[in-house]
Motif scaffolding. Structure first.
Motif, PDB file in Angstrom:
ATOM      1  N   GLU A  80       6.207  10.633   6.606  1.00  0.00           N
ATOM      2  CA  GLU A  80       6.986   9.329   7.228  1.00  0.00           C
ATOM      3  C   GLU A  80       7.077   7.695   6.946  1.00  0.00           C
ATOM      4  O   GLU A  80       6.152   7.661   6.380  1.00  0.00           O
ATOM      5  N   GLN A  81       8.285   7.375   6.761  1.00  0.00           N
ATOM      6  CA  GLN A  81       8.608   5.720   6.071  1.00  0.00           C
ATOM      7  C   GLN A  81       7.505   5.269   7.181  1.00  0.00           C
ATOM      8  O   GLN A  81       7.788   5.464   8.391  1.00  0.00           O
ATOM      9  N   SER A  82       5.585   4.483   6.721  1.00  0.00           N
ATOM     10  CA  SER A  82       5.928   3.783   7.109  1.00  0.00           C
ATOM     11  C   SER A  82       5.922   2.061   6.669  1.00  0.00           C
ATOM     12  O   SER A  82       4.226   1.138   7.714  1.00  0.00           O
ATOM     13  N   SER A  83       6.552   1.419   5.649  1.00  0.00           N
ATOM     14  CA  SER A  83       6.133  -0.227   5.322  1.00  0.00           C
ATOM     15  C   SER A  83       7.537   0.008   5.396  1.00  0.00           C
ATOM     16  O   SER A  83       8.739   0.687   5.271  1.00  0.00           O
ATOM     17  N   GLU A  84       7.843  -1.938   5.490  1.00  0.00           N
ATOM     18  CA  GLU A  84       9.267  -1.564   4.315  1.00  0.00           C
ATOM     19  C   GLU A  84       9.160  -1.447   3.107  1.00  0.00           C
ATOM     20  O   GLU A  84       8.202  -1.905   2.366  1.00  0.00           O
ATOM     21  N   SER A  85      10.006  -1.744   2.428  1.00  0.00           N
ATOM     22  CA  SER A  85      10.280  -1.790   1.289  1.00  0.00           C
ATOM     23  C   SER A  85       9.586  -2.509   0.348  1.00  0.00           C
ATOM     24  O   SER A  85       9.590  -3.691   1.038  1.00  0.00           O
ATOM     25  N   TYR A  86       9.448  -2.430  -0.756  1.00  0.00           N
ATOM     26  CA  TYR A  86       7.908  -4.001  -1.156  1.00  0.00           C
ATOM     27  C   TYR A  86       8.398  -3.897  -2.642  1.00  0.00           C
ATOM     28  O   TYR A  86       8.748  -2.349  -3.200  1.00  0.00           O
TER      29      TYR A  86
END
Length: 149
Positions: free
Chosen positions: A128-134
């Motif tokens: 599962e995604q756990s950060s904003e895009s970077y």
């Protein structure tokens, strides 16, 4: 085709060369991203790969114990040779990586830094995604985590 998993110290020179060759071929040449691949984490990793009958590395990743890249165990440098893409080798590689980390290191969570375009693929494996895009080396990434059920 054969699956292999080895610590850095047990890799042969030939195996290490083939692994680094694939990583360079895809991450530097195909993705047009000059960066320093050798980051001193390989020595602390378990290297997992699928080799063809000719010894060529078709799919590869490195497994990192907790505390190296993240507080959790992690999987990095996930790569599939262009000739093996679409064969399911990448999915089998990730399934084997997850199994190894959970069974050998008794990890209850695994964190990855994923290229954004692969989000759906990793979600299909329970991440599962756990950060904003970077941006990492000018390529959009996200952190993702998989918690053992």
């Amino acid at each position: 085709m054969n699956w292999h998993s080895k610590t850095f110290e047990t890799l042969s020179i030939s195996e290490l060369y083939r692994i680094l060759q694939l990583r360079s071929k895809v991450f530097v040449v195909e993705q047009n991203c000059p960066y320093l691949d050798m980051d001193d984490k390989d020595q602390q990793s378990v290297h997992l790969w699928l080799a063809g009958d000719d010894g060529r590395v078709l799919a590869y990743c490195r497994l990192l114990p907790a505390g190296i890249s993240y507080p959790q165990c992690s999987i990095g440098r996930v790569v599939t040779d262009s000739q093996a893409r679409g064969s399911g080798a990448g999915r089998r590689l990730m399934e084997k990586a997850i199994h190894y980390i959970e069974a050998t290191w008794q990890a209850t969570s695994i964190r990855i830094g994923a290229q954004l375009y692969l989000k759906t693929f990793y979600e299909s494996l329970g991440f599962e995604q756990s950060s904003e895009s970077y941006l990492e080396d000018d390529i959009p990434h996200i952190e993702m985590i998989r918690n053992k059920a």
